[in-house]
Scaffold this motif. Structure first.
Motif, mmCIF file in Angstrom:
data_model
loop_
_atom_site.group_PDB
_atom_site.id
_atom_site.type_symbol
_atom_site.label_atom_id
_atom_site.label_comp_id
_atom_site.label_asym_id
_atom_site.label_seq_id
_atom_site.Cartn_x
_atom_site.Cartn_y
_atom_site.Cartn_z
ATOM 1 N N LEU A 90 0.831 -1.200 0.000
ATOM 2 C CA LEU A 90 0.000 0.000 0.000
ATOM 3 C C LEU A 90 0.866 1.251 0.000
ATOM 4 C CD1 LEU A 90 -2.750 1.452 0.276
ATOM 5 C CD2 LEU A 90 -2.525 1.164 2.764
ATOM 6 N N LEU A 91 1.921 1.256 0.814
ATOM 7 C CA LEU A 91 2.813 2.414 0.867
ATOM 8 C C LEU A 91 3.466 2.649 -0.487
ATOM 9 C CD1 LEU A 91 4.131 4.559 2.738
ATOM 10 C CD2 LEU A 91 5.993 2.914 3.082
ATOM 11 N N TYR A 92 3.942 1.587 -1.105
ATOM 12 C CA TYR A 92 4.631 1.730 -2.392
ATOM 13 C C TYR A 92 3.653 2.118 -3.498
ATOM 14 C CZ TYR A 92 8.180 -0.799 0.280
ATOM 15 O OH TYR A 92 9.076 -1.189 1.248
ATOM 16 N N ALA A 93 2.421 1.643 -3.391
ATOM 17 C CA ALA A 93 1.393 2.063 -4.341
ATOM 18 C C ALA A 93 1.109 3.559 -4.190
ATOM 19 C CB ALA A 93 0.118 1.250 -4.130
ATOM 20 N N ALA A 94 1.127 4.043 -2.948
ATOM 21 C CA ALA A 94 0.937 5.478 -2.699
ATOM 22 C C ALA A 94 2.101 6.284 -3.259
ATOM 23 C CB ALA A 94 0.773 5.730 -1.203
ATOM 24 N N TYR A 95 3.326 5.778 -3.088
ATOM 25 C CA TYR A 95 4.487 6.456 -3.670
ATOM 26 C C TYR A 95 4.347 6.555 -5.187
ATOM 27 C CZ TYR A 95 7.092 5.909 0.768
ATOM 28 O OH TYR A 95 7.536 5.963 2.058
ATOM 29 N N LYS A 96 3.848 5.505 -5.798
ATOM 30 C CA LYS A 96 3.652 5.545 -7.251
ATOM 31 C C LYS A 96 2.602 6.592 -7.620
ATOM 32 C CE LYS A 96 1.821 2.717 -11.048
ATOM 33 N NZ LYS A 96 0.424 3.164 -11.037
ATOM 34 N N ALA A 97 1.509 6.636 -6.874
ATOM 35 C CA ALA A 97 0.453 7.610 -7.166
ATOM 36 C C ALA A 97 0.957 9.041 -6.995
ATOM 37 C CB ALA A 97 -0.742 7.363 -6.259
ATOM 38 N N ALA A 98 1.899 9.232 -6.067
ATOM 39 C CA ALA A 98 2.462 10.564 -5.839
ATOM 40 C C ALA A 98 3.593 10.894 -6.800
ATOM 41 C CB ALA A 98 2.969 10.669 -4.402
ATOM 42 N N GLY A 99 3.986 9.931 -7.636
ATOM 43 C CA GLY A 99 5.051 10.167 -8.603
ATOM 44 C C GLY A 99 6.452 9.995 -8.042
ATOM 45 N N ALA A 100 6.567 9.452 -6.827
ATOM 46 C CA ALA A 100 7.886 9.272 -6.219
ATOM 47 C C ALA A 100 8.625 8.076 -6.807
ATOM 48 C CB ALA A 100 7.757 9.107 -4.707
ATOM 49 N N ILE A 101 7.878 7.035 -7.190
ATOM 50 C CA ILE A 101 8.454 5.884 -7.884
ATOM 51 C C ILE A 101 7.614 5.628 -9.133
ATOM 52 C CG2 ILE A 101 9.282 4.880 -5.719
ATOM 53 C CD1 ILE A 101 7.034 2.773 -5.974
ATOM 54 N N ASN A 102 8.150 4.827 -10.040
ATOM 55 C CA ASN A 102 7.409 4.559 -11.271
ATOM 56 C C ASN A 102 6.895 3.123 -11.296
ATOM 57 O OD1 ASN A 102 9.607 2.924 -12.008
ATOM 58 N ND2 ASN A 102 10.587 4.583 -13.167
ATOM 59 N N GLU A 103 6.183 2.833 -12.370
ATOM 60 C CA GLU A 103 5.581 1.516 -12.561
ATOM 61 C C GLU A 103 6.609 0.396 -12.523
ATOM 62 O OE1 GLU A 103 2.506 -1.225 -14.298
ATOM 63 O OE2 GLU A 103 2.365 0.744 -13.359
ATOM 64 N N THR A 104 7.708 0.621 -13.184
ATOM 65 C CA THR A 104 8.745 -0.417 -13.244
ATOM 66 C C THR A 104 9.264 -0.747 -11.860
ATOM 67 O OG1 THR A 104 9.389 0.307 -15.458
ATOM 68 C CG2 THR A 104 10.983 -1.023 -14.224
ATOM 69 N N GLU A 105 9.547 0.292 -11.062
ATOM 70 C CA GLU A 105 10.073 0.031 -9.732
ATOM 71 C C GLU A 105 9.033 -0.632 -8.843
ATOM 72 O OE1 GLU A 105 12.773 2.077 -6.237
ATOM 73 O OE2 GLU A 105 11.726 3.406 -7.638
ATOM 74 N N LEU A 106 7.772 -0.259 -8.969
ATOM 75 C CA LEU A 106 6.727 -0.886 -8.159
ATOM 76 C C LEU A 106 6.782 -2.402 -8.283
ATOM 77 C CD1 LEU A 106 4.109 -0.559 -6.401
ATOM 78 C CD2 LEU A 106 2.853 -0.716 -8.577
ATOM 79 N N LEU A 107 7.021 -2.876 -9.487
ATOM 80 C CA LEU A 107 6.985 -4.320 -9.738
ATOM 81 C C LEU A 107 8.293 -5.021 -9.382
ATOM 82 C CD1 LEU A 107 4.893 -4.347 -13.037
ATOM 83 C CD2 LEU A 107 4.119 -4.586 -10.667
ATOM 84 N N THR A 108 9.249 -4.278 -8.799
ATOM 85 C CA THR A 108 10.453 -4.916 -8.262
ATOM 86 C C THR A 108 10.273 -5.274 -6.791
ATOM 87 O OG1 THR A 108 11.527 -2.851 -7.526
ATOM 88 C CG2 THR A 108 11.879 -3.537 -9.831
ATOM 89 N N PHE A 109 9.102 -5.081 -6.256
ATOM 90 C CA PHE A 109 8.807 -5.332 -4.844
ATOM 91 C C PHE A 109 9.362 -6.674 -4.379
ATOM 92 C CE2 PHE A 109 5.311 -6.939 -1.872
ATOM 93 C CZ PHE A 109 5.785 -6.264 -0.763
ATOM 94 N N ARG A 110 10.126 -6.621 -3.300
ATOM 95 C CA ARG A 110 10.688 -7.805 -2.642
ATOM 96 C C ARG A 110 11.746 -8.545 -3.464
ATOM 97 N NH1 ARG A 110 7.361 -11.239 1.521
ATOM 98 N NH2 ARG A 110 6.560 -9.605 2.882
ATOM 99 N N LYS A 111 12.219 -7.930 -4.520
ATOM 100 C CA LYS A 111 13.248 -8.591 -5.323
ATOM 101 C C LYS A 111 14.640 -8.131 -4.892
ATOM 102 C CE LYS A 111 10.586 -9.617 -9.505
ATOM 103 N NZ LYS A 111 9.240 -9.232 -9.089
#
Length: 615
Positions: free
Chosen positions: A72-93
């Motif tokens: 949820l936090l990382y999804a919020a960062y994406k919505a705020a433009g702090a991270i992008n789509e590509t980085e979101l999908l690196t979660f836990r990698k």
């Protein structure tokens, strides 16, 4: 954003939580989905934050206490433009900044590491205290908690402290989704049960449907307008909200959704909404470091001074020289001597009462705001807060912890008051510094040196008076030691720290009168340890005898042994430590009973010399 747009944003946060967890093959999407409406309203309407300037002094601070809901936090960062789509999908990698539980070591927008439940609110109290009494820039502290963690005692330490301090800049949001890891929580959806508890600690409480966007918006506004009290928003939610296969169902905690594609479709599909987060008001930091000259206390050779006294006096002097130093204590400031700082700098002194977890958490929160905290209590009682110390290390937090009344040498108070495990505890913490001074001048110097270190710094002080054996201009570099007795005729080396240094010196003098020369090392820096000096002593004398007012496991003896674990031959090593369960006795009787007084050291040395091969 209007209500419809906020609803869409909340659905996006749910979808992105599902997607991130699906890409990782692990995570906690259902715990994220329950709080999505709360996060959407906070992000779009109430949080004041500049993601380009996370250190902005007027930024609101957000703490995700339920750290497992990191999607949820990382999804919020994406919505705020702090991270992008590509980085979101690196979660836990491997190599990703988006860890399973967020840490400030990786992400500049994270205030503190969470994941050990029950810590976010205590740290939030520390940040709010800094905002109220130190920074004074008007920021709010928002803490998103889960209902399961409200079973932790540390939450109620924090709740009482916040109520007592009237922290109206602190807003706790509790995601009451009814389900924990293995099933229902203690109080389920009974919001009033939680409200009664918070009200007892003088909190303003607001009960709300956590999926009603307009009600959430009003609740947040009410919290912002409440004066003189912290506010808790108790939000009734459904775990896995929006996906029938998992919504409000047991057995879905901590795992990706069974069919992510189907769930995303049910939630309305992938979206890419962007939120313009409200910026903070203009502000400036009020606690620039003072450039005053540091005048440490000075003690004359031969004086008898407790190292705890030197700690308090040195800390007060450090406070004169540096405006960023703060002190916290667990209602034993008259014993730890932190009260010396409190009398000279009351505006930077924080009484945490007998709540050691909250004390350490408050220090972590203040350090996150750029302050340099020194937190002190009896060494024995810091063991209560070990998990907070561990998590502070994960955060990369810079805090100074001081444990007084160390060892059995405190005497008649008995074993409940004796710190006998603290060196082991702090040595095991990642990247920690562990210091154990034996006299007042050494203590003063080390107190000042701690302020410039990174990570967790621990100083061990003693209750009783000890002779001053070093001059006030002597230097004590961290990672060093002092060789106090040495000759070409040394038959073995005695390694001591703190109070046992003086016992070792007495023993060495008695042995010298009997024709047995021994080297004595004051290993005041227990971590990092002075490997070079220890190795030279081993080469010269062939045998090391460590003596410590601490349990055998994990303390000074193990620190010395670590100097020889690089593949070289290990010297003969004998340890004297507290192996019994002490009772009440005088300090002298305690040391003798434990076998760590001068007489015992001398007897052990004679026995070793008789059987040692002279190098």
């Amino acid at each position: 954003m209007n209500t419809r747009q906020l609803t869409e944003l909340a659905q996006q946060l749910r979808v992105d939580s599902v997607r991130a967890s699906a890409a990782a093959g692990s995570g906690h999407p259902t715990s994220s989905m329950s709080a999505a409406d709360l996060m959407a309203v906070l992000l779009a309407h109430h949080l004041r934050y500049d993601f380009e300037r996370p250190a902005h002094p007027a930024n609101d601070r957000f703490v995700l206490s339920k750290g497992h809901a990191s999607p949820l936090l990382y999804a919020a960062y994406k919505a705020a433009g702090a991270i992008n789509e590509t980085e979101l999908l690196t979660f836990r990698k491997l190599g990703s900044r988006l860890e399973g539980h967020p840490t400030p070591r990786r992400l500049p927008w994270v205030e503190t590491a969470t994941g050990s439940l029950g810590q976010g609110l205590p740290v939030g109290v520390g940040i709010a205290l800094a905002g109220q009494r130190l920074d004074r820039t008007g920021y709010r502290v928002w803490v998103l908690c889960g209902d399961s963690e409200l079973a932790e005692g540390s939450v109620w330490e924090a709740a009482e402290h916040a109520g007592y301090e009237h922290l109206d800049n602190l807003i706790a949001i509790v995601d009451v989704n009814r389900l924990g890891q293995r099933g229902p929580t203690r109080h389920g959806h009974d919001l009033d049960a939680y409200a009664r508890r918070f009200k007892a600690f003088d909190w303003h409480t607001v009960e709300v449907d956590g999926h009603d966007i307009e009600a959430i918006d009003r609740a947040f506004a009410e919290a912002e307008s409440t004066a003189g009290q912290p506010t808790v928003i108790l939000a009734r939610t459904l775990k896995g909200k929006g996906v029938a296969a998992v919504q409000d169902r047991e057995g879905q905690h901590g795992k990706p959704l069974p069919d992510a594609d189907e769930a995303i479709a049910e939630l309305g599909g992938v979206r890419d909404l962007r939120v313009e987060v409200q910026g903070p008001p203009a502000a400036r930091m009020l606690h620039a470091v003072q450039g005053g000259h540091l005048e440490l206390p000075r003690y004359d050779l031969g004086d008898e001074v407790p190292t705890r006294d030197a700690y308090g006096q040195a800390l007060a002097a450090l406070g004169n020289a540096r405006g960023d130093v703060v002190a916290l204590d667990g209602e034993v400031g008259d014993s730890t001597r932190s009260e010396y700082f409190g009398k000279e700098h009351p505006e930077r002194y924080f009484e945490c009462y007998i709540a050691e977890q909250q004390m350490v958490a408050a220090a972590v929160g203040m350090a996150a705001r750029g302050w340099v905290p020194y937190a002190s209590t009896f060494a024995a009682f810091l063991t209560r807060a070990h998990d907070f110390v561990r998590m502070a290390s994960i955060s990369g937090s810079g805090i100074n912890l001081v444990g007084s009344h160390a060892g059995c040498a405190i005497g008649q108070d008995g074993p409940s008051q004796m710190g006998l495990e603290d060196l082991a505890m702090f040595r095991s913490v990642y990247d920690s510094t562990v210091l154990y001074p034996c006299d007042a001048n050494q203590t003063a110097r080390l107190v000042a040196s701690m302020a410039g270190r990174e990570g967790i710094r621990y100083l061990r002080t003693s209750r009783g008076k000890t002779p001053v054996i070093y001059g006030p201009t002597e230097e004590f570099p961290i990672g060093g030691s002092k060789v106090l007795r040495a000759s070409h005729e040394d038959r073995l080396t005695v390694v001591a720290a703190g109070g046992t240094v003086h016992e070792a010196l007495k023993a060495a003098d008695a042995l010298a009168r009997q024709g047995v020369r021994v080297r004595v090392i004051d290993l005041y820096s227990v971590k990092p340890v002075d490997r070079e000096t220890l190795r030279e002593a081993a080469d010269r004398t062939g045998c090391l005898l460590t003596v410590e007012d601490h349990r055998e496991e994990g303390g000074l003896g193990d620190a010395v042994l670590d100097a020889f674990l690089d593949g070289r031959p290990v010297p003969r090593l004998v340890r004297l430590a507290v192996r019994t369960m002490p009772g009440s006795a005088t300090p002298e009787e305690q040391l003798h009973a434990a076998g760590i007084d001068a007489e015992s050291i001398a007897a052990s040395a004679r026995l070793l010399v008789e059987h040692a091969v002279v190098p």
